[in-house]
Scaffold this active site. Structure first.
Site, PDB file in Angstrom:
ATOM      1  N   ASP A   2     104.434   3.759 -77.861  1.00 41.08           N
ATOM      2  CA  ASP A   2     104.308   2.817 -76.752  1.00 41.08           C
ATOM      3  C   ASP A   2     105.377   1.742 -76.943  1.00 41.08           C
ATOM      4  O   ASP A   2     106.301   1.911 -77.728  1.00 41.08           O
ATOM      5  CB  ASP A   2     102.886   2.248 -76.636  1.00 41.08           C
ATOM      6  N   ARG A  60      92.846  -5.059 -71.636  1.00 38.93           N
ATOM      7  CA  ARG A  60      93.983  -5.804 -72.192  1.00 38.93           C
ATOM      8  C   ARG A  60      94.891  -6.251 -71.059  1.00 38.93           C
ATOM      9  O   ARG A  60      95.428  -5.435 -70.316  1.00 38.93           O
ATOM     10  CB  ARG A  60      94.766  -4.969 -73.206  1.00 38.93           C
TER      11      ARG A  60
END
Length: 731
Positions: free
Chosen positions: A636, A342
């Site tokens: 996160d 990612r």
């Protein structure tokens, strides 16, 4: 002052330049000077377009803010709102019917439904564990979690508990009955296994042997026939199950059939993350991540791991080889998860590279160039590249997050094309995973997919980021409902359903992944096993899990649900309406009691502080953070975004005051300090919040949340982390 190397119009941090030139380019056929010249040209050519896309975001947001402010009094007119969004180009035309044409994609993505891990690539140990989580012990996953209750003397304890072990064995036997049923009887009564005439047979006592109800499910074995140590390989719904037999082992000796473990194919794919789960703010951080990504692709990443008084080196697992059922051939299966990487989105810049005027270069351009280069090592086996490959079809899989609408997807496609030219790769080698986590992408998802129709390999919903954008987009519309109530809103179900429906309508089944989001409660695995089966039942071919253990447990769901059969049931259906997707989650009336408001503020402030303090002070971007009730949650930047945006929204509309926020933050700082008291490196915040950079960052994220681009937390986090690193360096 960062030491830099001049490359055309660019000034590249020495650490990055040396790593790319001396390590990443080694073993490729690329000339370093030509490569860096290509980097310079890509940055120069594409930077203006990136800037234009960000300006378009700001322009649309300003128009939406103005529209809501002009209608602050009176009910929300949904039809007028929809017409307005169409007029300004926020809602775009349906592109019509089409089917994606992505080619050269590995089976793990096209035809194997199973769990997906997401792991911070800056942590080598986590990265290795995730890559190796392709296979996992079901016995360990059950024994070590709350899936097996402690009742009736089955506590974990410090040594092996036979009572708990027997519960694990019984649970696994029941799982096998569902995944690979016998022609008659149950694995619970099994007293032995053998292979006769290329078929598995199971003894059910009194010399009664039965075969599998589906003999084709037996696909291989290891060991010598007649040997006490051997294994049986089964396949169900495209996933493998290995029954390990060893009557002399500690567990096998307690089992009447000598079974010591049941191993499940678990994390079929893994995303190595440079984005929301990491704290990478400069060249030093980026090089650490790039170096780990290189080790994963070359197959030589290793890490010293200490457990108790023992130290060992963890490396990537080799492939697994089995004898075919008739004993005449071999079956080789991947030993490692298929890796995605990612990249960051279009917003952030990073001073790992600056232009001649000192302006930081867009980090997304850097990531595409450097992760793409490094992934070349995972496409071939050679002395220079090591014995392990990632893709067996010659593809590189890049997840691109936080894109807003089709034009931004088209830009990513063009960026990847330019990167392929620089790397000398065939066009469409770099595949794209589209995160459906921003409102404008959700509303125009079909057009987004069409923009990448020959590269797209997955679409994935992300509830938390998507909620953060939902709040920020409609910041001026009025106060939002409480965070916990968001999941019951009409737009959420429509969002999840539409992602599957559009994926199926554009030909994803058998060609690309349809993904769903993370289970965040890392310790509540019994709840996960009960609830997360809903994702494959909804048509998801993959869903995110927080750990290798969770991957093994979630893998059971893909044995219980044939996702591709679900697709056949859902094809042609359109379950989501645009009206539901456009339903803003506004509070109908402000009927909250003062204690409810305080609870919401405290919950969010504690969550923000608990995550931010580790981000700023320790450079940890993904944390298991205890909430206000001491339940461990995987946090996160996405969880931070929704918490900060909700409080910013309440602040904007007078539900709370700035003083309420500051008071709660100070009170919750003491709670977070106490929760981290056993960490010797933790720096308390409550004693002197004014001098705590982490505390000030958390406060700024809320108080300035309304003006942050799309409600993103990265600009404040990056600036404050750099401030902290500078303060430590200058101390």
């Amino acid at each position: 002052m960062t030491d830099r190397v001049t490359v055309g119009n660019l000034r590249v941090a020495r650490a990055l330049y040396d790593f790319i030139t001396d390590e990443a380019l080694a073993g490729t056929d690329l000339d370093p000077d030509s490569f860096w010249s290509g980097v310079d040209k890509v940055v120069t050519d594409l930077t203006p377009r990136n800037q234009e896309l960000l300006a378009r975001r700001d322009d649309l947001q300003a128009q939406i803010d103005k529209w809501h402010r002009q209608r602050a009094i009176g009910p929300h007119d949904a039809d007028e709102y929809k017409q307005f969004l169409t007029e300004i180009g926020y809602l775009e035309p349906d592109p019509g019917d089409f089917t994606i044409t992505t080619a050269g994609v590995d089976d793990e993505i096209t035809t194997t439904a199973g769990p997906q891990l997401v792991v911070p690539v800056l942590n080598a140990r986590f990265a290795l564990n995730a890559a190796n989580a392709r296979w996992g012990s079901l016995y360990d996953a059950l024994y070590g979690t709350d899936v097996i209750s402690d009742e009736d003397g089955a506590e974990k304890g410090t040594s092996y508990n036979r009572v708990r072990g027997d519960k694990v064995i019984a649970y696994a036997r029941e799982f096998l009955d569902g995944a690979a049923p016998l022609a008659s009887g149950s694995y619970a009564d099994a007293t032995g296994f053998r292979i006769e005439d290329g078929q598995v047979q199971v003894e059910l006592g009194d010399d009664q042997w039965v075969g599998l109800a589906g003999p084709d499910q037996f696909v291989g074995y290891t060991g010598e026939l007649g040997s006490p140590q051997w294994s049986i390989l089964l396949r169900n719904n495209g996933l493998h199950i290995e029954i390990l037999i060893d009557p002399d082992s500690p567990v096998g000796s307690t089992d009447k059939a000598g079974v010591k473990d049941v191993v499940l194919e678990s994390a079929v794919t893994t995303i190595m993350d440079f984005e929301d789960s990491v704290a990478a703010v400069d060249a030093e951080d980026k090089v650490l991540g790039y170096r780990n990504w290189l080790g994963l692709n070359r197959g030589d990443l290793s890490e010293e791991v200490s457990k108790g008084d023992k130290t060992f080196t963890r490396v990537l697992n080799p492939d697994r080889t089995y004898t075919t059922p008739d004993g005449s051939g071999e079956l080789t299966l991947p030993g490692r998860s298929l890796l995605f990487v990612r990249n960051v989105g279009h917003l952030m810049t990073n001073d790992a590279i600056t232009d001649a005027e000192g302006n930081e270069v867009f980090e997304g351009i850097q990531d595409a160039l450097f992760t793409g280069l490094i992934a070349m090592h995972g496409l071939k086996e050679s002395d220079a590249n090591g014995p392990l490959r990632n893709s067996r079809t010659g593809s590189v899989y890049i997840v691109k997050p936080k894109m807003h609408g089709p034009a931004e997807v088209a830009y990513t496609v063009d960026l990847f094309s330019r990167v392929e030219d620089v790397l000398g790769l065939p066009q469409n080698t770099l595949k794209v995973g589209i995160m459906d986590e921003e409102r404008r992408t959700t509303l125009n998802l079909k057009a987004c997919i069409k923009a990448a129709a020959d590269r797209v390999v997955f679409i994935n919903t992300g509830f938390l980021d998507r909620t953060g954008d939902e709040i920020h987009t409609s910041m001026e519309a009025g106060p939002m409902i409480r965070k916990g109530a968001m999941k019951s809103q009409p737009w959420i179900k429509a969002y999840e359903d539409q992602n599957v429906d559009v994926g199926l309508a554009t030909g994803f089944s058998g060609r690309a992944q349809i993904g769903k989001g993370m289970w965040a409660m890392t310790d509540l695995m019994a709840d996960m096993v009960e609830q997360k089966i809903g994702q494959p039942k909804a048509g998801a071919t993959t869903a995110w899990v927080p750990s290798p253990t969770a991957a093994t447990l979630h893998a059971m769901h893909y044995h219980q649900v044939d996702v591709y059969a679900v697709h056949k049931e859902l094809e042609g259906k359109q379950r989501a309406s645009l009206d539901d997707l456009l339903t803003i989650p506004l509070a109908k009336e402000l009927a909250w009691a003062p204690e409810e408001i305080r609870e919401e503020v405290d919950n969010n402030c504690q969550s923000i502080l608990g995550y931010v303090v580790r981000w700023i002070d320790a450079g940890v971007g993904c944390s298991k953070v205890p909430d206000i009730h001491d339940i461990a949650l995987m946090e996160d930047r996405a969880t931070l975004r929704i918490s900060s945006q909700l409080l910013a929204n309440w602040l904007r509309h007078g539900v709370i005051t700035e003083e309420d926020v500051k008071t709660s933050l100070r009170r919750m700082a003491a709670v977070v300090d106490e929760q981290n008291a056993k960490d010797p490196d933790f720096k308390p915040m409550a004693t002197d919040p004014d001098s705590s950079i982490a505390f000030q960052a958390a406060q700024e994220l809320i108080l300035a949340g309304g003006t942050q681009p799309s409600g993103y937390t990265e600009p404040i986090l990056h600036r404050r982390r750099r401030e902290y690193k500078a303060s430590v360096a200058g101390a």
